[in-house]
Design a protein around this motif. Structure first.
Motif, PDB file in Angstrom:
ATOM      1  N   LEU A 115      22.988 -15.270 -28.097  1.00 23.40           N
ATOM      2  CA  LEU A 115      22.992 -14.389 -29.255  1.00 23.40           C
ATOM      3  C   LEU A 115      21.545 -14.029 -29.595  1.00 23.40           C
ATOM      4  O   LEU A 115      20.627 -14.793 -29.275  1.00 23.40           O
ATOM      5  CB  LEU A 115      23.641 -15.063 -30.465  1.00 23.40           C
ATOM      6  N   ALA A 118      17.723 -13.403 -34.264  1.00 26.72           N
ATOM      7  CA  ALA A 118      18.035 -13.315 -35.700  1.00 26.72           C
ATOM      8  C   ALA A 118      19.366 -13.993 -36.026  1.00 26.72           C
ATOM      9  O   ALA A 118      19.488 -14.653 -37.065  1.00 26.72           O
ATOM     10  CB  ALA A 118      18.071 -11.846 -36.135  1.00 26.72           C
ATOM     11  N   ASP A 119      20.346 -13.849 -35.138  1.00 24.75           N
ATOM     12  CA  ASP A 119      21.642 -14.488 -35.372  1.00 24.75           C
ATOM     13  C   ASP A 119      21.530 -16.004 -35.260  1.00 24.75           C
ATOM     14  O   ASP A 119      22.132 -16.744 -36.054  1.00 24.75           O
ATOM     15  CB  ASP A 119      22.680 -13.959 -34.383  1.00 24.75           C
ATOM     16  N   CYS A 120      20.765 -16.468 -34.268  1.00 21.51           N
ATOM     17  CA  CYS A 120      20.570 -17.915 -34.116  1.00 21.51           C
ATOM     18  C   CYS A 120      19.829 -18.483 -35.324  1.00 21.51           C
ATOM     19  O   CYS A 120      20.166 -19.567 -35.820  1.00 21.51           O
ATOM     20  CB  CYS A 120      19.805 -18.214 -32.828  1.00 21.51           C
ATOM     21  N   TYR A 122      19.922 -17.352 -38.327  1.00 21.34           N
ATOM     22  CA  TYR A 122      20.873 -17.383 -39.441  1.00 21.34           C
ATOM     23  C   TYR A 122      21.783 -18.605 -39.332  1.00 21.34           C
ATOM     24  O   TYR A 122      22.001 -19.319 -40.326  1.00 21.34           O
ATOM     25  CB  TYR A 122      21.718 -16.108 -39.455  1.00 21.34           C
ATOM     26  N   LEU A 123      22.309 -18.858 -38.143  1.00 23.89           N
ATOM     27  CA  LEU A 123      23.225 -19.986 -37.972  1.00 23.89           C
ATOM     28  C   LEU A 123      22.513 -21.316 -38.171  1.00 23.89           C
ATOM     29  O   LEU A 123      23.083 -22.263 -38.725  1.00 23.89           O
ATOM     30  CB  LEU A 123      23.860 -19.929 -36.580  1.00 23.89           C
ATOM     31  N   THR A 143      33.654 -14.255 -29.002  1.00 27.50           N
ATOM     32  CA  THR A 143      33.107 -14.129 -30.349  1.00 27.50           C
ATOM     33  C   THR A 143      32.671 -15.480 -30.894  1.00 27.50           C
ATOM     34  O   THR A 143      33.222 -16.526 -30.535  1.00 27.50           O
ATOM     35  CB  THR A 143      34.135 -13.528 -31.333  1.00 27.50           C
ATOM     36  N   SER A 145      32.027 -16.952 -34.827  1.00 26.51           N
ATOM     37  CA  SER A 145      32.227 -16.580 -36.228  1.00 26.51           C
ATOM     38  C   SER A 145      32.171 -17.807 -37.116  1.00 26.51           C
ATOM     39  O   SER A 145      32.327 -18.941 -36.649  1.00 26.51           O
ATOM     40  CB  SER A 145      33.572 -15.866 -36.407  1.00 26.51           C
ATOM     41  N   THR A 146      31.923 -17.572 -38.392  1.00 26.88           N
ATOM     42  CA  THR A 146      32.060 -18.643 -39.362  1.00 26.88           C
ATOM     43  C   THR A 146      33.547 -18.860 -39.612  1.00 26.88           C
ATOM     44  O   THR A 146      34.347 -17.938 -39.473  1.00 26.88           O
ATOM     45  CB  THR A 146      31.350 -18.291 -40.684  1.00 26.88           C
ATOM     46  N   TRP A 151      31.400 -13.840 -41.166  1.00 26.09           N
ATOM     47  CA  TRP A 151      30.339 -13.472 -40.221  1.00 26.09           C
ATOM     48  C   TRP A 151      30.883 -13.613 -38.801  1.00 26.09           C
ATOM     49  O   TRP A 151      31.443 -14.657 -38.448  1.00 26.09           O
ATOM     50  CB  TRP A 151      29.133 -14.383 -40.437  1.00 26.09           C
ATOM     51  N   THR A 152      30.745 -12.583 -37.986  1.00 25.61           N
ATOM     52  CA  THR A 152      31.239 -12.615 -36.607  1.00 25.61           C
ATOM     53  C   THR A 152      30.268 -11.864 -35.695  1.00 25.61           C
ATOM     54  O   THR A 152      29.755 -10.811 -36.069  1.00 25.61           O
ATOM     55  CB  THR A 152      32.633 -11.970 -36.479  1.00 25.61           C
ATOM     56  N   ARG A 153      30.044 -12.416 -34.517  1.00 24.26           N
ATOM     57  CA  ARG A 153      29.229 -11.745 -33.506  1.00 24.26           C
ATOM     58  C   ARG A 153      29.933 -11.864 -32.157  1.00 24.26           C
ATOM     59  O   ARG A 153      30.601 -12.866 -31.860  1.00 24.26           O
ATOM     60  CB  ARG A 153      27.838 -12.366 -33.402  1.00 24.26           C
TER      61      ARG A 153
END
Length: 200
Positions: A115, A118-120, A122-123, A143, A145-146, A151-153
């Motif tokens: 990912l 920025a996504d990492c 955030y997690l 995917t 997601s939380t 939140w989903t990527r």
């Protein structure tokens, strides 16, 4: 190898870049002849720091790790994925992985998810602030997601690797898919060559 299923659970926030395989499992623990039992020795040097994330009981048994770029760099030792698997991990999320490490993970059914940074970030921050927060890693839909769905990527994965993971096929399993063809080949093979057929 077991078929890969959706993973739901806490994410260990390993907020470090360039984590190499020698840190994942130090060379003094490579003398074991089994593939199991390496988990207790994972990140052994870093565990001397009381604030190291794996010393936090909140993350004991967590099936997911979120970490920094170039995870699994260094030597090609297979013991590193073995140790992480034995630690209980089912998925590792990072901006990038060392190629050999990523291939070794796929061979044992340990999913590596790429990912954006920025996504990492955030997690990692979410996991550090909310130890009880859970993620869902769904290989079938590709995917992350939380659990609350806020939140989903999506992530990319090689189709062959995905098929092997979903069907629980390691290299032996892939070979056995061609068992009939192999047996047929053996019946036509010249007796001048050594037999590869199993002895009764």
């Amino acid at each position: 190898m077991k078929k890969y299923e959706t993973v739901t659970g806490r994410a260990i926030p390993m907020n470090r870049a360039d984590v190499d395989t020698d840190q994942i499992i130090s060379k003094e623990f490579l003398k074991r002849i089994e593939r199991t039992g390496f988990g207790p020795f994972a990140f052994d040097d870093w565990k001397n720091d009381p604030d190291f994330v794996l010393n936090n009981p909140e993350f004991k048994g967590a099936p997911i790790m979120v970490t920094g770029p170039n995870f699994g760099c260094g030597s090609s030792r297979e013991h590193a994925p073995w140790a992480l698997e034995d630690l209980g991990l089912k998925a590792i999320i990072a901006p990038s992985f060392a190629d050999i490490f990523r291939n070794n993970c796929a061979k044992i059914g340990l999913l590596t998810v790429v990912l954006p940074q920025a996504d990492c970030d955030y997690l990692i921050s979410r996991s550090e602030e909310l130890n009880s927060a859970e993620l869902v890693v769904d290989l079938a839909t590709q995917t992350v997601s939380t659990r609350d769905g806020s939140w989903t990527r999506s992530f990319q994965i090689d189709p062959f690797v995905k098929d092997c993971l979903l069907n629980g096929l390691d290299e032996i399993g892939l070979t056995l898919k061609a068992a009939d063809e192999i047996a047929s080949f053996e019946t036509k093979r010249s007796p001048l060559y050594p037999s590869t057929a199993a002895l009764a």
